[in-house]
Each structure stands twice: as C-alpha cells, then as structure tokens.
Design a protein around this motif. Structure first.
Motif, PDB file in Angstrom:
ATOM      1  N   LEU A  48       0.833  -1.201   0.000  1.00  0.00           N
ATOM      2  CA  LEU A  48       0.000   0.000   0.000  1.00  0.00           C
ATOM      3  C   LEU A  48       0.867   1.250   0.000  1.00  0.00           C
ATOM      4  O   LEU A  48       1.919   1.298   0.650  1.00  0.00           O
ATOM      5  CB  LEU A  48      -0.901   0.033   1.245  1.00  0.00           C
ATOM      6  CG  LEU A  48      -2.097  -0.920   1.306  1.00  0.00           C
ATOM      7  CD1 LEU A  48      -2.860  -0.688   2.608  1.00  0.00           C
ATOM      8  CD2 LEU A  48      -3.016  -0.722   0.116  1.00  0.00           C
ATOM      9  N   GLU A  49       0.401   2.260  -0.712  1.00  0.00           N
ATOM     10  CA  GLU A  49       1.098   3.546  -0.681  1.00  0.00           C
ATOM     11  C   GLU A  49       0.506   4.484   0.347  1.00  0.00           C
ATOM     12  O   GLU A  49       1.129   5.480   0.712  1.00  0.00           O
ATOM     13  CB  GLU A  49       1.045   4.184  -2.069  1.00  0.00           C
ATOM     14  CG  GLU A  49       1.801   3.372  -3.121  1.00  0.00           C
ATOM     15  CD  GLU A  49       1.919   4.123  -4.432  1.00  0.00           C
ATOM     16  OE1 GLU A  49       2.074   5.365  -4.396  1.00  0.00           O
ATOM     17  OE2 GLU A  49       1.861   3.483  -5.490  1.00  0.00           O
ATOM     18  N   ALA A  50      -0.719   4.189   0.805  1.00  0.00           N
ATOM     19  CA  ALA A  50      -1.382   5.009   1.823  1.00  0.00           C
ATOM     20  C   ALA A  50      -2.420   4.138   2.509  1.00  0.00           C
ATOM     21  O   ALA A  50      -2.843   3.105   1.964  1.00  0.00           O
ATOM     22  CB  ALA A  50      -2.042   6.229   1.183  1.00  0.00           C
ATOM     23  N   PRO A  51      -2.859   4.505   3.711  1.00  0.00           N
ATOM     24  CA  PRO A  51      -3.873   3.705   4.398  1.00  0.00           C
ATOM     25  C   PRO A  51      -5.171   3.604   3.588  1.00  0.00           C
ATOM     26  O   PRO A  51      -5.537   4.511   2.842  1.00  0.00           O
ATOM     27  CB  PRO A  51      -4.095   4.471   5.710  1.00  0.00           C
ATOM     28  CG  PRO A  51      -2.838   5.244   5.917  1.00  0.00           C
ATOM     29  CD  PRO A  51      -2.363   5.623   4.548  1.00  0.00           C
ATOM     30  N   VAL A  52      -5.865   2.489   3.767  1.00  0.00           N
ATOM     31  CA  VAL A  52      -7.136   2.237   3.094  1.00  0.00           C
ATOM     32  C   VAL A  52      -8.169   1.849   4.145  1.00  0.00           C
ATOM     33  O   VAL A  52      -7.902   1.016   5.017  1.00  0.00           O
ATOM     34  CB  VAL A  52      -7.009   1.103   2.056  1.00  0.00           C
ATOM     35  CG1 VAL A  52      -8.364   0.759   1.455  1.00  0.00           C
ATOM     36  CG2 VAL A  52      -6.031   1.489   0.964  1.00  0.00           C
ATOM     37  N   SER A  53      -9.354   2.452   4.050  1.00  0.00           N
ATOM     38  CA  SER A  53     -10.447   2.135   4.961  1.00  0.00           C
ATOM     39  C   SER A  53     -11.352   1.084   4.322  1.00  0.00           C
ATOM     40  O   SER A  53     -11.742   1.208   3.157  1.00  0.00           O
ATOM     41  CB  SER A  53     -11.263   3.401   5.264  1.00  0.00           C
ATOM     42  OG  SER A  53     -12.483   3.068   5.904  1.00  0.00           O
ATOM     43  N   VAL A  54     -11.679   0.051   5.104  1.00  0.00           N
ATOM     44  CA  VAL A  54     -12.601  -1.003   4.660  1.00  0.00           C
ATOM     45  C   VAL A  54     -13.761  -1.052   5.648  1.00  0.00           C
ATOM     46  O   VAL A  54     -13.610  -1.539   6.765  1.00  0.00           O
ATOM     47  CB  VAL A  54     -11.908  -2.373   4.586  1.00  0.00           C
ATOM     48  CG1 VAL A  54     -12.900  -3.446   4.138  1.00  0.00           C
ATOM     49  CG2 VAL A  54     -10.710  -2.334   3.654  1.00  0.00           C
ATOM     50  N   LYS A  55     -14.900  -0.531   5.235  1.00  0.00           N
ATOM     51  CA  LYS A  55     -16.087  -0.508   6.087  1.00  0.00           C
ATOM     52  C   LYS A  55     -17.058  -1.602   5.637  1.00  0.00           C
ATOM     53  O   LYS A  55     -17.141  -1.927   4.466  1.00  0.00           O
ATOM     54  CB  LYS A  55     -16.773   0.851   6.008  1.00  0.00           C
ATOM     55  CG  LYS A  55     -15.905   2.015   6.453  1.00  0.00           C
ATOM     56  CD  LYS A  55     -16.619   3.335   6.197  1.00  0.00           C
ATOM     57  CE  LYS A  55     -15.732   4.528   6.544  1.00  0.00           C
ATOM     58  NZ  LYS A  55     -16.368   5.813   6.185  1.00  0.00           N
ATOM     59  N   ARG A  56     -17.802  -2.153   6.592  1.00  0.00           N
ATOM     60  CA  ARG A  56     -18.864  -3.105   6.300  1.00  0.00           C
ATOM     61  C   ARG A  56     -20.142  -2.662   6.993  1.00  0.00           C
ATOM     62  O   ARG A  56     -20.106  -2.220   8.144  1.00  0.00           O
ATOM     63  CB  ARG A  56     -18.485  -4.511   6.780  1.00  0.00           C
ATOM     64  CG  ARG A  56     -17.415  -5.221   5.955  1.00  0.00           C
ATOM     65  CD  ARG A  56     -17.079  -6.548   6.613  1.00  0.00           C
ATOM     66  NE  ARG A  56     -16.216  -7.404   5.812  1.00  0.00           N
ATOM     67  CZ  ARG A  56     -14.887  -7.353   5.802  1.00  0.00           C
ATOM     68  NH1 ARG A  56     -14.255  -6.436   6.535  1.00  0.00           N
ATOM     69  NH2 ARG A  56     -14.186  -8.184   5.059  1.00  0.00           N
ATOM     70  N   GLN A  93     -15.336  -1.461  10.866  1.00  0.00           N
ATOM     71  CA  GLN A  93     -14.346  -0.733  10.064  1.00  0.00           C
ATOM     72  C   GLN A  93     -12.960  -1.305  10.322  1.00  0.00           C
ATOM     73  O   GLN A  93     -12.527  -1.447  11.467  1.00  0.00           O
ATOM     74  CB  GLN A  93     -14.349   0.762  10.357  1.00  0.00           C
ATOM     75  CG  GLN A  93     -13.366   1.529   9.490  1.00  0.00           C
ATOM     76  CD  GLN A  93     -13.535   3.033   9.584  1.00  0.00           C
ATOM     77  OE1 GLN A  93     -14.377   3.523  10.328  1.00  0.00           O
ATOM     78  NE2 GLN A  93     -12.743   3.776   8.829  1.00  0.00           N
ATOM     79  N   LEU A  94     -12.286  -1.637   9.238  1.00  0.00           N
ATOM     80  CA  LEU A  94     -10.919  -2.151   9.289  1.00  0.00           C
ATOM     81  C   LEU A  94     -10.012  -1.163   8.567  1.00  0.00           C
ATOM     82  O   LEU A  94     -10.303  -0.766   7.429  1.00  0.00           O
ATOM     83  CB  LEU A  94     -10.856  -3.519   8.609  1.00  0.00           C
ATOM     84  CG  LEU A  94      -9.466  -4.135   8.398  1.00  0.00           C
ATOM     85  CD1 LEU A  94      -8.841  -4.510   9.739  1.00  0.00           C
ATOM     86  CD2 LEU A  94      -9.555  -5.359   7.490  1.00  0.00           C
ATOM     87  N   MET A  95      -8.948  -0.764   9.207  1.00  0.00           N
ATOM     88  CA  MET A  95      -7.969   0.114   8.576  1.00  0.00           C
ATOM     89  C   MET A  95      -6.779  -0.724   8.108  1.00  0.00           C
ATOM     90  O   MET A  95      -6.147  -1.425   8.901  1.00  0.00           O
ATOM     91  CB  MET A  95      -7.491   1.196   9.541  1.00  0.00           C
ATOM     92  CG  MET A  95      -8.533   2.247   9.857  1.00  0.00           C
ATOM     93  SD  MET A  95      -9.133   3.147   8.382  1.00  0.00           S
ATOM     94  CE  MET A  95      -7.606   3.853   7.754  1.00  0.00           C
ATOM     95  N   LEU A  96      -6.537  -0.678   6.809  1.00  0.00           N
ATOM     96  CA  LEU A  96      -5.368  -1.356   6.249  1.00  0.00           C
ATOM     97  C   LEU A  96      -4.252  -0.324   6.119  1.00  0.00           C
ATOM     98  O   LEU A  96      -4.422   0.722   5.488  1.00  0.00           O
ATOM     99  CB  LEU A  96      -5.715  -1.957   4.880  1.00  0.00           C
ATOM    100  CG  LEU A  96      -6.795  -3.042   4.895  1.00  0.00           C
ATOM    101  CD1 LEU A  96      -7.122  -3.493   3.474  1.00  0.00           C
ATOM    102  CD2 LEU A  96      -6.352  -4.239   5.741  1.00  0.00           C
TER     103      LEU A  96
END
Length: 791
Positions: free
Chosen positions: A45-53, A785-788
């Motif tokens: 990853l080049e920057a954080p990514v948010s993964v919401k469900r 919510q998961l922060m990658l």
C-alpha cells in the motif's frame, strides 16, 4: 467390577478426547474468520485504506489510488471467499482433482482439453503494463488476506489440504470459468442439427431448427414467421415400425435459462436519469457467486476526478461487474449468440498428424497435460490442437472435429470491464464493452442524462464462406473466422423512440443483425415479451415499479396449456388420466405461487406432452444413432403447439391412435407419479416441487451440511416468466438503480456475503431476497471498520 471400572475409564478417556477434538476444531474455525475491524498491515500500500462493512457485510473501500483499492479488494476477497475463488480457477484449469481426488477427474479431463491456464498466462501477457500491475496488486492482496487469517479457511481443514497462492493469471481463469458457466464449451446444438440433417429429410431438419416464434419480443420489432409443418410426403411417422417408438420417452430439456435486464430512459423517470434493472440468473449456492462492494478513490480520468462505483464484484477479479458509477449504470444477461463452431479437420495421413488447411498441410500440435490427483498418482492427458482449436470429437475415420471458441482466442480475457468505473456517459461505456474480453453478453446501460442502450459486450466472430449451423470445412480459402466484427458494424439499439429496452436470453434482433449474432441456444421469448408488455403498460417508473416486474410470476404462457387440458378432458370423458388431471387443476393457474396445485399440474402436463412429442419426432435419429444428442429444444413450444392445434396424423407415431392418446399418455405419467403420494394430487402444490436447495459446496458432508446450507424454503416463480426461480437456479442478484440517484435504488442477493459460517454476514440478506424486501443499493450504516495500513 474391575472390568466395569476399566471400561468406564476408557469411555471417559474417549469422551475427553472427543471433547478436545471438538474444542480444537471450534478453535480453528474461529481462527479462520475474516477480520472485520481494528487494523491490519498490508504490504505494498502507498497510503492507508479504509474497509467498512454494513450490517449485511457490504464493503466500502476508500483509498487514495486505484492500485491501493484493488489491493485492498484482494485482501477482502482472500479473507471472505478464497475457497470459492479457488474452486473457480481450478474448475476452469481442470485442477479440481488436486483438491477432491479422483471423483473430479471427469470434469478435469473435459476442461483440461481447453488449456485455459496457458491461455490465461497468454492473455495476462497481452495486457498493458498498468493492467498487469493492477492484477499483481490484487493477487498480492488476496495472498496477504489469506496469510492474515490465523487458520486456513475451514474447507481446507475438512479436505485435509492447504490453499495454494493466488497468481495474477488466476483472475483470467475465473473469467474462463464464467465462459464455461455461460457458454458450456460443448457446442451440443451444432451436433443436434448435424444429426437431424443426417437422419431426417431436409424439410424436417429445417423445421426442427426453427429459431424463433410468435412469443418473440425483439428490440428491433422483427417477427419470426412460424415454420410450415412437414407434409405427409416429406415426413410420415405412421410409416415407421411401432417398436421405434415404444418404451419410455427420452428426457427432453425444457431449456429456459434466466437473466433479465431492462431499462427506461429519462423521459419516463422523475429524476430524468435512466433507470436500469437487472436480475442475473445463475446456479445458486452458499455463499453467493457475487460479492457486494463500493469502491471510492481519486482518478483524473473519471468525471470530477473521482471514482465512486457500487455494485457486485466477482471474487477472483478486482472490478465491479454490475452496478453504477454515478454517471452510468449497467447490467448484463447471457446473450446465447453463436460463439463457437465445430471445424472439420481433414486428415492427410493414417496417423492423424497432418491435416488440410487453406494454407496447405499443417502439423497437429500435441500438449502433455499433467493432472494432479489428491491421494493418488497423477495422470497425463494428451491434448491435440489444430490451428482452429482443440480436437474434441470424431466425425468419421478421416475427419475429426476441432472446437473454434471465442474463449480460445487471444484477448478472450482483458480488463475492459474495469473501464466502466471511469465512464462519464453511455457512449463511453458502450465503447469499453465493444473491447471487452468476457463471455459475450447483452449489455443494457443507461446514464444520468437519461440515455439508454443495448449492445453485445464482447467480440463477435466475422464468419465467412461456411455453414455456421453444423460442423464445417474451413480448409477452403476464405472460409472460417476472419477476425472480429468491427464495433461500428455490430448490432446495437440506442435511445429507442419509446425509451424502453429489455433482454431475457431470447432473440433481440432479426435480419442481418440476427444472422451476425447467430443462435447458440436462445430461449422462448415468453419471458422477454412479458417484460416488454409490462414496460409498455406504464408511462412513469420508479425503482419499486422495476421490482414489481422482476417479481412478476404471472403464468401467461401456461394459460393455453390449461385450456388444452380442460378441453381435452371435457371432450373425452373416457380418458381417465385426463379426467383426474383436469379435475385436480380445475382452477386456472394464474401465477406460479407456492400454494397452486393447478400451476404444478398444468406445467407438468406441458412438459410431458412436449417430451413425448419431441421424442417421437426425433426417434428416427436415435434409431440410426443411439448416441446422438437429444434434439433441438430451445424452441420446443414453437414446434409442439402447432402440432396440437392441427393434429396431423402423419406426424403422430403409430403407437398412438390419435393425438388425444398422446395427451392421455402424458397425463397418465403424471398421475402415476403424483397420485400415490400422501394426499394425492390435490396436495401437490408448486411450492412442494419448487423448494430451495441453495447449498454450500461442502454442504453434502454428514452432520455439518445443515449448518452450511440455507434452510429449504418454498419459492414462487418459474421459468418462462420474469420471476425465474427453481430449487438451485434463480436471481443471483436483483437490483434497479438510476445513475446519480443510487440512494434510491435497491438490491437483493441470495446466500449472503461471507463464505465463513461463523461470520455475521454468512446468510445476511438472504431472507430479503426470498421475501422481496428491498434492501438499499448503496451500503448502509457502518457496522465494522478495518484500517489497512502500509506494511
């Protein structure tokens, strides 16, 4: 006493061991659940990514760049659906035996002949560098998602196996699995036509090969004239020996695959945007084939410099396959055009290594394909290929048949579908679909300006100088496939005057356009006509109106069969089975509702009459060649109904005194089957027959199956009507959406999001699909919510 104490001690030890095993199994099952919240590291990853469900498990991925969004999508797919992705790639590549052992060998042998793993590698190499990078990022995300699980996915524990890594080429294999699912890869329809032409008079073979009917609802308004019945001079079944027609009828397919797409233009909606509806009918399973997602990331190529696309992804591939990007909404149905041909390979030597081509003699290519088998020694399969495709059939001693299939040609898989994320309007979306590497589909789309359009997504072969209906010789100069139809020459309908479009796996166009597309098994047009007529019955549309059309289970096509049954029973009181069947179905079957006895019995009557009629018409074929295909059935209604109306004696087998005897036999077969059951025929409802069996791939295993499968539920709907539902086949998704007004749209999906039975999303949304409760098209409020974060 000492013995009893010893036995008691052993029992306690065994009990403790079983408890320990169960606890260990439960722990491993818990450890294999996907991670829904907190944070995780994701290398690359080049920057954080948010993964919401949301509460249904619908995923929203927010990223700063497309590459990161696709990598995160891979991570989520790898955690939620790796086993199902693995099955798809293995099925396409012919590698299931490595997982399931020798029981899967027959599938592997039939699929391996296509060498799709090699073709996936070829098509991957044909992508531009950015496309290959996207697939590598997605594959990397899949593998890291798999690695991040604390235990391997539970199916591998049950199968005593370990998952292998995901490769970029495997995305191509998932697409090739869809080629198998949607197009079959066997081209049986040409073999059926060839057998009819070989063993029946020409007029009869042409009549059996009818390509349309009065039920058609083509987009261009073209009509198909009913074919004339063969005359007594052309075909007289009474002259054949009785023994040819004795015995049970061969099973006849009531071919009626599903998928509906329809759209209305902005002139018919309150918003002025087009409104697009889709219900893609496929085999149903747990978890569902699709995975709902929303992707949001900046991209200078997108309108306003930002992508916001919602819909369904196909695990194993990174893009949104069906959905809306705020500017364009799109949908697909299987086209059932002619995408494959049998080519006669004329051998020039006794060893069958050299064959004739338009350019002179050519050498056959031979490939050794090793098939690994779980728990046994591997086997080697020899695959022989001509320049037109793999050899798959033998026609005679000097001729083999090679399969020319669009799936075999370079570029059969590409990433053009991903361009829909960026499309600013309908025209841009249609241009992308003209280049798409996928199983050729009916594309129906609409944009926020109110425009709507239909076209074939995928490539159309440019045929020259051969009969595409049967196996043909391509060794003559100028014959065969000469490339692809230019996009500007391909059939399309854009902005029709009445602002309505519809497709339902039937004939969409006639004339030269119809010849261009060909017929690879198009179905009776009853479903398409019912959708068309419903669209014409309204002047304004909302999403709720589209849902009402999708769930329309009126049995319009069956009414004349009910009247036939009732009239036959009334005219012939001595026909006991007809009397029983007519009495049990005396109320007209207006709908395919779960409590309707009349619908079930009338439907069965139609199917038995069609099976018995087609069986006697094709009996001369099977007498000459018992291994011949079952015969043409896509337009069976078109063939059989005129016979019942005219009742020509010369087209009736000598085992029947008259046509009413055939009706009596058909009725008696149903009575014999259903009357002995508890309650007799009066209790035989459609719901009893049409009860869901939507199961997990491992749902047949003892004890655990009932925890993996969905509960059996009686289902309304059937084939030949918009609301297509059967125990294992139906709408794999159902939605309607207006681009730019996604919050007003709805979405249904059976089987749930997650592939893990302990996930809160394992069956989430399934009951909404069954009951028709419209959940929202866009994801709901965030539940997890998961922060990658970059590794």
């Amino acid at each position: 006493m000492r013995v009893r104490r010893a036995i008691g001690g052993i029992a306690l030890s065994i009990g403790a061991l079983l408890v320990a095993i169960l606890l260990a199994a439960a722990a491993l099952l818990l450890m294999s659940r996907p991670q829904l919240d907190s944070s995780a590291q994701l290398r690359g990853l080049e920057a954080p990514v948010s993964v919401k469900r949301d509460s249904l498990g619908v995923v929203t991925i927010d990223a700063d760049r497309r590459m990161d969004a696709y990598r995160a999508m891979g991570f989520v797919h790898g955690q939620e659906r790796f086993f199902e992705m693995d099955l798809m790639r293995r099925s396409a590549a012919g590698e299931l035996s490595e997982l399931f052992g020798a029981r899967a060998l027959s599938v592997d042998r039939s699929h391996r002949v296509h060498r799709f793993r090699a073709r996936a590698r070829r098509d991957l190499a044909l992508l531009d560098p950015s496309g290959r990078a996207l697939l590598r990022a997605y594959a990397d995300g899949v593998n890291q998602g798999l690695e991040a699980l604390r235990a391997r996915p539970f199916p591998y524990l049950l199968l005593r196996s370990k998952p292998g890594p995901w490769r970029a080429e495997d995305t191509g294999l998932v697409v090739f699995a869809m080629y198998f699912d949607l197009q079959g890869g066997e081209n049986e329809i040409e073999l059926e036509r060839a057998a009819a032409r070989k063993h029946l008079p020409p007029a009869v073979a042409a009549w059996l090969d009818t390509r349309g009917s009065e039920w058609d609802a083509a987009l261009d308004g073209s009509e198909f004239a009913a074919p004339a019945l063969p005359t007594e001079q052309e075909f007289n079944l009474r002259s054949y020996p009785r023994k040819l027609f004795e015995g049970e009828a061969r099973a006849q397919r009531d071919q009626a695959p599903g998928s509906n797409s329809f759209a209305v233009g902005g002139a018919l909606t309150a918003s002025g945007s087009a409104l697009v509806a889709n219900d893609a009918h496929l085999g149903l399973r747990v978890p569902n084939i699709w995975f709902r997602a929303r992707l949001r990331f900046p991209d200078p190529r997108a309108p306003g410099g930002r992508v916001d696309v919602s819909g369904v992804s196909l695990p194993g591939t990174p893009s949104i396959v069906l959905g809306s990007n705020g500017h364009v909404a799109w949908s697909f149905t299987n086209s059932y055009g002619d995408w494959m041909d049998w080519v006669q390979v004329k051998w020039l030597d006794a060893s069958h290594t050299r064959y004739a081509t338009a350019g002179g003699p050519a050498e056959i290519r031979v490939f050794e394909e090793r098939i690994a088998i779980h728990g046994a020694e591997s086997e080697t399969l020899e695959v022989r290929e001509s320049l037109w495709g793999p050899l798959m059939q033998e026609e005679d001693a000097g001729t083999s048949l090679a399969l020319a299939w669009t799936a075999h040609r370079p570029g059969a898989f590409n990433l053009a579908i991903g361009e829909l994320e960026l499309a600013p309007d309908l025209e841009a979306a249609m241009q992308a679909m003209a280049r798409a590497g996928l199983p050729a589909q009916n594309f129906v789309g609409g944009d926020s300006a109110g425009r709507i359009g239909w076209m074939i997504a995928g490539r159309i072969p440019q045929r020259s100088a051969f009969d595409a209906g049967v196996p043909s010789d391509w060794s003559r100069p100028g014959s065969g496939w000469l490339g692809w139809i230019a996009p500007e020459l391909a059939p399309r309908v854009v902005d029709p005057p009445d602002a309505r479009l519809w497709t339902a796996n039937a004939r969409n166009v006639g004339g030269a356009d119809g010849e261009t597309l060909g017929d690879g098994g198009m179905v009776l047009g009853a479903r398409a006509r019912q959708i068309r007529d419903s669209l014409r019955a309204r002047k304004q549309f909302s999403p709720a109106d589209m849902l009402a059309i999708q769930r329309d289970n009126r049995a319009l096509f069956l009414q004349r069969w009910w009247r036939l049954l009732q009239d036959a029973a009334r005219r012939h009181p001595d026909r006991k089975a007809l009397q029983q069947l007519a009495e049990a179905s005396r109320i007209a079957p207006e709908r395919a509702s779960i409590d309707s006895v009349s619908y079930r019995l009338t439907r069965s009557f139609r199917q038995r009459v069609i099976a018995n009629t087609l069986d006697m018409l094709t009996a001369p074929i099977h007498a000459a060649d018992p291994a011949a295909p079952r015969g043409p059935t896509g337009q069976a209604e078109t063939l059989v109904w005129p016979l019942l109306a005219a009742q020509p004696l010369h087209l009736l087998a000598p085992i029947y005194a008259d046509w009413n005897a055939l009706l009596e036999r058909s009725a008696s077969e149903i009575v014999d089957e259903l009357a002995p059951k508890p309650g007799g025929m009066a209790e035989r409802t459609w719901g009893e027959r049409n009860t869901s069996a939507i199961n997990h791939p491992l749902g047949g295993l003892p004890l655990i199956g009932r925890f993996l499968n969905t509960p059996a539920q009686q289902l309304a709907g059937d084939t030949h009507m918009p609301f297509v539902q059967s125990p294992t086949f139906g709408a794999s998704e159902r939605f309607a959406v207006a681009p730019g007004h996604e919050a007003e749209g709805y979405f249904h999906m059976p089987g749930g999001q997650s592939g893990h039975p302990l996930s809160p999303h394992y069956r989430a949304g399934h009951d909404d699909w069954v009951e028709g409760r419209a959940s929202t098209f866009l994801p709901g409020a965030t539940a997890y919510q998961l922060m990658l974060k970059p590794g």
